[in-house]
Design an enzyme around this catalytic site. Structure first.
Site, short mmCIF file in Angstrom:
data_model
loop_
_atom_site.label_atom_id
_atom_site.label_comp_id
_atom_site.label_asym_id
_atom_site.label_seq_id
_atom_site.Cartn_x
_atom_site.Cartn_y
_atom_site.Cartn_z
N CYS A 1 5.16 7.56 -2.87
CA CYS A 1 5.66 7.88 -4.23
C CYS A 1 5.53 9.38 -4.50
O CYS A 1 4.47 9.97 -4.31
CB CYS A 1 4.88 7.08 -5.27
SG CYS A 1 5.40 7.45 -6.96
N CYS B 1 10.05 4.21 -2.69
CA CYS B 1 9.23 3.04 -2.32
C CYS B 1 10.10 1.90 -1.82
O CYS B 1 9.72 1.19 -0.89
CB CYS B 1 8.34 2.59 -3.48
SG CYS B 1 9.19 2.21 -5.01
N CYS C 1 14.84 7.74 -8.29
CA CYS C 1 14.02 7.67 -7.07
C CYS C 1 14.09 6.26 -6.46
O CYS C 1 14.04 5.26 -7.18
CB CYS C 1 12.58 8.02 -7.40
SG CYS C 1 11.46 7.86 -5.99
N ASP D 1 -3.07 -19.66 -16.05
CA ASP D 1 -1.93 -19.24 -15.24
C ASP D 1 -2.08 -17.80 -14.78
O ASP D 1 -1.86 -17.46 -13.64
CB ASP D 1 -0.62 -19.36 -16.03
CG ASP D 1 -0.26 -20.83 -16.22
OD1 ASP D 1 -0.77 -21.65 -15.44
OD2 ASP D 1 0.51 -21.12 -17.13
N CYS E 1 9.41 0.44 1.95
CA CYS E 1 8.68 -0.84 1.98
C CYS E 1 9.02 -1.65 3.23
O CYS E 1 10.19 -1.99 3.45
CB CYS E 1 9.02 -1.66 0.73
SG CYS E 1 8.28 -3.31 0.77
N CYS F 1 3.78 2.02 -0.46
CA CYS F 1 4.46 2.42 -1.69
C CYS F 1 3.59 3.37 -2.53
O CYS F 1 4.11 4.12 -3.36
CB CYS F 1 4.88 1.20 -2.51
SG CYS F 1 3.59 0.00 -2.75
S1 SF4 Z 1 7.33 3.94 -8.06
FE1 SF4 Z 1 7.33 6.04 -7.25
S2 SF4 Z 1 8.39 5.85 -5.27
FE2 SF4 Z 1 8.85 3.99 -6.44
S3 SF4 Z 1 10.79 4.46 -7.48
FE3 SF4 Z 1 9.12 4.96 -8.90
S4 SF4 Z 1 8.77 7.17 -8.60
FE4 SF4 Z 1 9.91 6.43 -6.80
S1 SF4 Z 2 2.36 -2.76 -0.56
FE1 SF4 Z 2 4.22 -1.73 -1.27
S2 SF4 Z 2 5.20 -0.92 0.59
FE2 SF4 Z 2 3.67 -2.44 1.24
S3 SF4 Z 2 4.81 -4.35 1.43
FE3 SF4 Z 2 4.00 -4.32 -0.66
S4 SF4 Z 2 5.59 -3.38 -1.92
FE4 SF4 Z 2 6.06 -2.96 0.22
#
Ligand code: SF4
Ligand code: SF4
Length: 249
Positions: free
Chosen positions: A225, A170, A167, A108, A174, A221
């Site tokens: 960050c 991301c 935070c 899996d 996204c 993402c």
């Molecule tokens: S992964 Fe990075 S951008 Fe996303 S919530 Fe956490 S600190 Fe913020």
């Molecule tokens: S790689 Fe990160 S920012 Fe891009 S679609 Fe996936 S989760 Fe969203």
């Protein structure tokens, strides 16, 4: 650190690893770790400028580095496992080939044990709201792999909780709305904070638009960050807000 731990760390670092950690896996079910009590987590790092240049979408250059880092990881974990075996221990390098064979055998999990689990057990970082490993040194601008072993390595204190705090960078950035906003903690199912299907669909669109390939590689993402930005943006040009609170990609 005992001699084997020091030897292994030096061996992997001198061949190009950026971060190396040893994690105690014994609390996990034996079936999930091939009966091995210890995991070796290995991280390699993207050049900062490559990640800076994906701010407006993934690039061919980013894809090249992605492939190159995956090859480097396969080399490193193979080399590390061979070194452990030469010392008389069992060691399974979780290369892409080993993962593929596992998948073909009907397992899996994509890996015997996810690399991210090994990395958090080894203290390399936490899992961000976007489901990527976030390290203090490089944020998410890393790729990771792992070795499962019975060697008596000196293990680190695991990371069991998120340090994302309030935070939401991301989640806001996204393009696929795949980051659901909840913080990770050890053991919670990934589906509760990240939608892999939404990520895959959006990342495919990003790859097609960015460099014309039908694969799922986005990376927004990673770039957005604050912990990555501490690595990729020189401190003199970094806004003050980049503080501590702050499928393939
Ligand atoms: S992964 Fe990075 S951008 Fe996303 S919530 Fe956490 S600190 Fe913020
Ligand atoms: S790689 Fe990160 S920012 Fe891009 S679609 Fe996936 S989760 Fe969203």
């Amino acid at each position: 650190m005992n001699d084997i731990s020091g030897f292994m760390r030096d061996e992997l670092l001198c061949h190009g690893a950026a971060l190396v950690g040893f994690g105690d896996l014994s609390a996990l079910p034996p079936g999930e770790r091939a009966g091995m009590p210890v995991g070796v987590a290995v991280a390699v790092v993207y050049p900062g400028d490559v990640i800076r240049r994906i701010a407006n979408g993934p690039t061919a250059e980013y894809r090249e580095h992605y492939d190159r880092l995956n090859e480097k990881l396969d080399m490193l974990v193979t080399l590390g496992a061979d070194a452990l075996k030469a010392l008389g221990y069992q060691a399974i390098p979780q290369t892409r080939e080993v993962v593929r064979r596992g998948a073909n055998a009907g397992q899996d999990a994509e890996t015997l044990l996810p690399h991210k689990t090994v990395a958090t057990r080894a203290g390399l970082g936490w899992i961000g709201k976007c489901a990527l490993l976030v390290t203090r040194e490089y944020g998410s601008a890393v790729r990771i792999s792992s070795i499962l072993t019975d060697a008596p390595l000196k293990t680190a204190r695991p990371v069991d909780g998120s340090r994302c705090g309030s935070c939401t960078a991301c989640a806001e950035a996204c393009p696929g709305h795949a980051v659901l906003g909840r913080e990770w903690s050890a053991g919670i199912p990934r589906e509760e904070f990240y939608d892999a299907e939404l990520c895959r669909t959006a990342a495919r669109k990003q790859s097609l638009a960015g460099f014309g390939a039908d694969i799922s590689l986005c990376g927004k993402c990673i770039e957005i960050c604050p912990h990555t930005r501490k690595y990729i943006i020189p401190s003199a040009s970094r806004p003050d807000s980049l503080g501590e609170d702050a499928p393939d990609r």
